[in-house]
Enzyme design. Sequence first.
Site, short mmCIF file in Angstrom:
data_model
loop_
_atom_site.label_atom_id
_atom_site.label_comp_id
_atom_site.label_asym_id
_atom_site.label_seq_id
_atom_site.Cartn_x
_atom_site.Cartn_y
_atom_site.Cartn_z
N GLY A 1 52.94 49.27 2.62
CA GLY A 1 52.86 49.42 1.17
C GLY A 1 53.79 48.54 0.35
O GLY A 1 54.08 48.84 -0.80
N GLU B 1 30.83 40.25 2.53
CA GLU B 1 31.43 39.75 3.77
C GLU B 1 32.96 39.77 3.66
O GLU B 1 33.49 39.54 2.57
CB GLU B 1 31.00 38.31 4.01
N HIS C 1 45.19 38.56 0.86
CA HIS C 1 45.07 38.15 2.26
C HIS C 1 46.16 37.13 2.59
O HIS C 1 46.38 36.20 1.81
CB HIS C 1 43.67 37.55 2.50
N ILE D 1 36.98 48.25 6.50
CA ILE D 1 35.96 47.39 5.90
C ILE D 1 35.04 48.29 5.08
O ILE D 1 34.59 49.33 5.57
CB ILE D 1 35.19 46.63 6.99
N LEU D 2 34.80 47.90 3.84
CA LEU D 2 33.96 48.73 2.96
C LEU D 2 32.49 48.37 3.14
O LEU D 2 32.15 47.22 3.42
CB LEU D 2 34.39 48.50 1.50
N MET E 1 43.11 48.75 5.64
CA MET E 1 42.58 48.17 6.86
C MET E 1 41.13 48.57 7.19
O MET E 1 40.66 48.34 8.30
CB MET E 1 43.50 48.52 8.05
C1 GRF Z 1 49.83 42.00 3.74
O1 GRF Z 1 50.26 40.91 4.48
C2 GRF Z 1 48.48 41.73 3.12
O2 GRF Z 1 48.27 40.40 2.82
C3 GRF Z 1 47.55 42.15 4.23
O3 GRF Z 1 48.14 43.28 4.81
C4 GRF Z 1 49.55 43.23 4.60
C5 GRF Z 1 49.93 44.51 3.93
O4 GRF Z 1 51.31 44.64 3.76
N1 GRF Z 1 46.20 42.39 3.70
P1 GRF Z 1 51.90 45.81 2.87
O5 GRF Z 1 51.33 47.12 3.41
O6 GRF Z 1 51.49 45.57 1.45
O7 GRF Z 1 53.38 45.74 3.04
#
Ligand code: GRF
Length: 201
Positions: free
Chosen positions: A11, A143, A109, A92-93, A90
């Site tokens: 987070g 996608e 990302h 996928i929708l 984490m």
């Molecule tokens: C980040 O590196 C983000 O780019 C990726 O997942 C990680 C999440 O980190 N999608 P956090 O939970 O915000 O610390």
Amino acid sequence: MRLAVLISGRGSNLRSILESERKGSLGKAIVSLIISDKRDAKGLKYSKEYNKKAIILESNSYNSREEYDNQLLKVLHEHDIDLIVLAGFMRILTPFFVNKFINRIVNIHPSLLPAFPGLNAQKQALNHGSKISGCTVHFVSEEVDVGPIILQRAVDISNDDTEESLSQKILKHEHEILPLALKLISEGKISIKERNIIVEE
Ligand code: GRF
């Protein structure tokens, strides 16, 4: 603009958004809801710290992806959410879900998309021998990791970088561009022309 921030773990991006809101640098956006698909997500602690409502929606309580996404939609509508932020979420929708919120779901990302989509983007960049990587804020399309790009930041990769050190370098920029993108969207400074995003900073 009412935001729902969806998380699964640490987070730190959620925290950077909440901190921006606290400092008054999130434009017209307000974090209205935090949703986690993991009961033990570390990031849930920020809901208390910043006095925000959090809801846990664990996937094992649902029989299918569709059922889960329907529940998610219901919760988002109940809270009148305008924009969804995937901050380390984490799951996928489903295309059904994405189309209900088209151009209203933002993801962060840790690579310069379209390079290195999917999991372990920092490791992929190192394994590829890339000299540069970075992070991308983009709208979510059906996608994974291919939707229209809103903002990007690049970082240099040095010979002695490890997955950990590169992730840290990139994360610093994630914490800047995600809140910035949300501010710009909330102020109507982002427009989409076909796949191209025009940013008026
Ligand atoms: C980040 O590196 C983000 O780019 C990726 O997942 C990680 C999440 O980190 N999608 P956090 O939970 O915000 O610390």
